[in-house]
Design a protein around this motif. Structure first.
Motif, mmCIF file in Angstrom:
data_model
loop_
_atom_site.group_PDB
_atom_site.id
_atom_site.type_symbol
_atom_site.label_atom_id
_atom_site.label_comp_id
_atom_site.label_asym_id
_atom_site.label_seq_id
_atom_site.Cartn_x
_atom_site.Cartn_y
_atom_site.Cartn_z
ATOM 1 N N VAL A 1 -2.796 13.293 -0.429
ATOM 2 C CA VAL A 1 -4.231 12.971 -0.509
ATOM 3 C C VAL A 1 -4.505 11.603 0.123
ATOM 4 C CG1 VAL A 1 -6.092 12.364 -2.113
ATOM 5 C CG2 VAL A 1 -4.739 14.425 -2.498
ATOM 6 N N VAL A 2 -3.671 10.626 -0.195
ATOM 7 C CA VAL A 2 -3.861 9.277 0.353
ATOM 8 C C VAL A 2 -3.727 9.284 1.872
ATOM 9 C CG1 VAL A 2 -2.853 6.965 0.462
ATOM 10 C CG2 VAL A 2 -3.238 8.058 -1.752
ATOM 11 N N LEU A 3 -2.712 9.971 2.376
ATOM 12 C CA LEU A 3 -2.526 10.023 3.828
ATOM 13 C C LEU A 3 -3.707 10.710 4.526
ATOM 14 C CD1 LEU A 3 1.281 10.888 4.142
ATOM 15 C CD2 LEU A 3 0.166 8.662 4.377
ATOM 16 N N ALA A 4 -4.199 11.802 3.921
ATOM 17 C CA ALA A 4 -5.356 12.479 4.499
ATOM 18 C C ALA A 4 -6.582 11.584 4.478
ATOM 19 C CB ALA A 4 -5.613 13.788 3.738
ATOM 20 N N GLY A 5 -6.769 10.855 3.383
ATOM 21 C CA GLY A 5 -7.894 9.944 3.287
ATOM 22 C C GLY A 5 -7.826 8.818 4.303
ATOM 23 N N ARG A 6 -6.637 8.268 4.476
ATOM 24 C CA ARG A 6 -6.471 7.198 5.464
ATOM 25 C C ARG A 6 -6.780 7.709 6.866
ATOM 26 N NH1 ARG A 6 -0.814 4.701 3.079
ATOM 27 N NH2 ARG A 6 -1.738 3.578 1.330
ATOM 28 N N GLU A 7 -6.324 8.928 7.168
ATOM 29 C CA GLU A 7 -6.588 9.484 8.489
ATOM 30 C C GLU A 7 -8.085 9.724 8.685
ATOM 31 O OE1 GLU A 7 -4.455 12.753 11.197
ATOM 32 O OE2 GLU A 7 -5.421 13.614 9.458
ATOM 33 N N THR B 1 9.606 17.642 -16.891
ATOM 34 C CA THR B 1 8.682 16.511 -16.803
ATOM 35 C C THR B 1 8.948 15.701 -15.532
ATOM 36 O OG1 THR B 1 8.529 16.399 -19.224
ATOM 37 C CG2 THR B 1 7.864 14.434 -17.991
ATOM 38 N N ALA B 2 10.224 15.519 -15.194
ATOM 39 C CA ALA B 2 10.566 14.821 -13.950
ATOM 40 C C ALA B 2 10.104 15.623 -12.737
ATOM 41 C CB ALA B 2 12.070 14.573 -13.894
ATOM 42 N N GLU B 3 10.235 16.940 -12.796
ATOM 43 C CA GLU B 3 9.728 17.780 -11.701
ATOM 44 C C GLU B 3 8.222 17.617 -11.552
ATOM 45 O OE1 GLU B 3 11.078 21.622 -12.917
ATOM 46 O OE2 GLU B 3 13.011 21.434 -11.895
ATOM 47 N N HIS B 4 7.531 17.547 -12.686
ATOM 48 C CA HIS B 4 6.076 17.329 -12.655
ATOM 49 C C HIS B 4 5.756 16.009 -11.966
ATOM 50 C CE1 HIS B 4 1.896 16.951 -14.023
ATOM 51 N NE2 HIS B 4 2.222 15.704 -14.286
ATOM 52 N N LEU B 5 6.518 14.961 -12.278
ATOM 53 C CA LEU B 5 6.278 13.666 -11.641
ATOM 54 C C LEU B 5 6.455 13.777 -10.129
ATOM 55 C CD1 LEU B 5 5.742 10.591 -11.893
ATOM 56 C CD2 LEU B 5 8.243 10.320 -11.996
ATOM 57 N N GLY B 6 7.517 14.453 -9.685
ATOM 58 C CA GLY B 6 7.732 14.614 -8.250
ATOM 59 C C GLY B 6 6.588 15.350 -7.576
ATOM 60 N N GLU B 7 6.116 16.398 -8.230
ATOM 61 C CA GLU B 7 4.979 17.158 -7.691
ATOM 62 C C GLU B 7 3.741 16.272 -7.597
ATOM 63 O OE1 GLU B 7 2.202 21.047 -8.893
ATOM 64 O OE2 GLU B 7 3.914 20.473 -10.136
ATOM 65 N N ARG B 8 3.501 15.489 -8.632
ATOM 66 C CA ARG B 8 2.322 14.619 -8.660
ATOM 67 C C ARG B 8 2.396 13.569 -7.556
ATOM 68 N NH1 ARG B 8 -1.927 12.964 -11.898
ATOM 69 N NH2 ARG B 8 -2.132 10.741 -12.359
ATOM 70 N N VAL B 9 3.574 12.994 -7.361
ATOM 71 C CA VAL B 9 3.744 11.989 -6.302
ATOM 72 C C VAL B 9 3.480 12.615 -4.935
ATOM 73 C CG1 VAL B 9 5.413 10.514 -5.115
ATOM 74 C CG2 VAL B 9 5.293 10.510 -7.614
ATOM 75 N N ALA B 10 4.035 13.802 -4.708
ATOM 76 C CA ALA B 10 3.848 14.461 -3.409
ATOM 77 C C ALA B 10 2.374 14.767 -3.151
ATOM 78 C CB ALA B 10 4.678 15.737 -3.348
ATOM 79 N N LYS B 11 1.684 15.276 -4.148
ATOM 80 C CA LYS B 11 0.274 15.627 -3.970
ATOM 81 C C LYS B 11 -0.590 14.391 -3.760
ATOM 82 C CE LYS B 11 0.321 20.082 -6.370
ATOM 83 N NZ LYS B 11 -0.140 20.862 -7.547
ATOM 84 N N HIS B 12 -0.356 13.340 -4.532
ATOM 85 C CA HIS B 12 -1.149 12.126 -4.376
ATOM 86 C C HIS B 12 -0.870 11.456 -3.035
ATOM 87 C CE1 HIS B 12 -3.359 11.212 -8.170
ATOM 88 N NE2 HIS B 12 -2.608 12.216 -8.588
ATOM 89 N N ASP C 1 0.796 -1.229 0.000
ATOM 90 C CA ASP C 1 0.000 0.000 0.000
ATOM 91 C C ASP C 1 0.835 1.291 0.000
ATOM 92 O OD1 ASP C 1 -2.389 -1.342 -0.220
ATOM 93 O OD2 ASP C 1 -2.695 -1.457 1.947
ATOM 94 N N LYS C 2 2.158 1.173 -0.125
ATOM 95 C CA LYS C 2 2.923 2.386 -0.408
ATOM 96 C C LYS C 2 2.573 2.834 -1.821
ATOM 97 C CE LYS C 2 7.034 1.075 2.318
ATOM 98 N NZ LYS C 2 6.825 2.009 3.430
ATOM 99 N N LEU C 3 2.832 4.103 -2.119
ATOM 100 C CA LEU C 3 2.663 4.597 -3.481
ATOM 101 C C LEU C 3 3.981 4.447 -4.222
ATOM 102 C CD1 LEU C 3 0.570 7.769 -2.669
ATOM 103 C CD2 LEU C 3 -0.245 5.567 -3.496
ATOM 104 N N GLY C 4 3.893 4.259 -5.531
ATOM 105 C CA GLY C 4 5.092 4.088 -6.341
ATOM 106 C C GLY C 4 5.013 4.878 -7.629
#
Length: 199
Positions: A188-194, A174-185, A92-95
């Motif tokens: 969101v997942v951590l907030a949802g789990r909480e 594009t790599a910076e965009h990926l990093g931003e997307r990973v951080a935001k998702h 359940d980690k994100l990748g």
């Protein structure tokens, strides 16, 4: 308040090009908001860095594409995760993932698919690039984000005779965009789990 996301970029770089992309992924993740982001060179990994991976909320895999797949050093790392696979330690980690190759095609799709499969074996949840293709019509250019038209992760193409400083600015962005997307998702997942009371 949800916990601060922890992201680890686990990667190998043969000649420095993938180092540039790893730094870009990290920069994008940090600039997206409050997240702890660590870089781990998998060919030099320490016990403390293995612990970072085990504690992370998200792991971003990175490697050059050599002979149709990730580098040998990355494969050694991946195989050394087998005990974690057996215990579902990364479940359940994100990748997510990124790669570089000299050719514009260069089988980068195979490396990104390998990363996604590795994540799936660990029961992780994959984050795709989340971009439409750039540079696919006559009105677009090689300066576009996702100029190479990959979807499963961030891909870069750097001519083999250029040093790490020659990595395309569009591919870095594009790599910076990926990093931003990973951080935001991840946030969101951590907030949802909480909110749901799910560990």
């Amino acid at each position: 308040m949800p916990k601060k996301p922890s992201i680890v970029i686990a990667y190998h770089s043969g000649f420095g090009h993938t180092d540039v992309l790893a730094a870009a992924v990290r920069r994008g993740a940090v600039e997206a908001g409050a997240a702890d982001v660590a870089l781990v060179r998998v060919d030099k990994i320490t016990d403390e860095q293995w612990q970072l991976l085990d504690d992370a909320d998200a792991i971003v895999f990175g490697s050059p594409t050599y002979m149709g797949s990730a580098s040998g050093d990355f494969h050694v790392f991946a195989q050394s995760t087998s005990k974690r696979w057996a215990s579902a330690a990364w479940r359940d980690k994100l990748g997510a993932g990124f790669t570089n190759a000299a050719c514009k095609a260069g089988d980068k799709h195979s490396t990104l698919a390998y990363f996604a499969t590795l994540a799936a074996q660990h029961q992780m949840n994959w984050i795709n690039l989340g971009l439409l293709p750039g540079w696919h019509t006559s009105t677009e250019s090689e300066n576009d984000l996702n100029r190479l038209g990959y979807f499963n992760g961030a891909a870069a193409s750097t001519p083999a005779d250029l040093p790490a400083e020659g990595v395309s600015k569009a591919d870095i962005a594009t790599a910076e965009h990926l990093g931003e997307r990973v951080a935001k998702h991840t946030a969101v997942v951590l907030a949802g789990r909480e909110a749901l009371g799910v560990a």
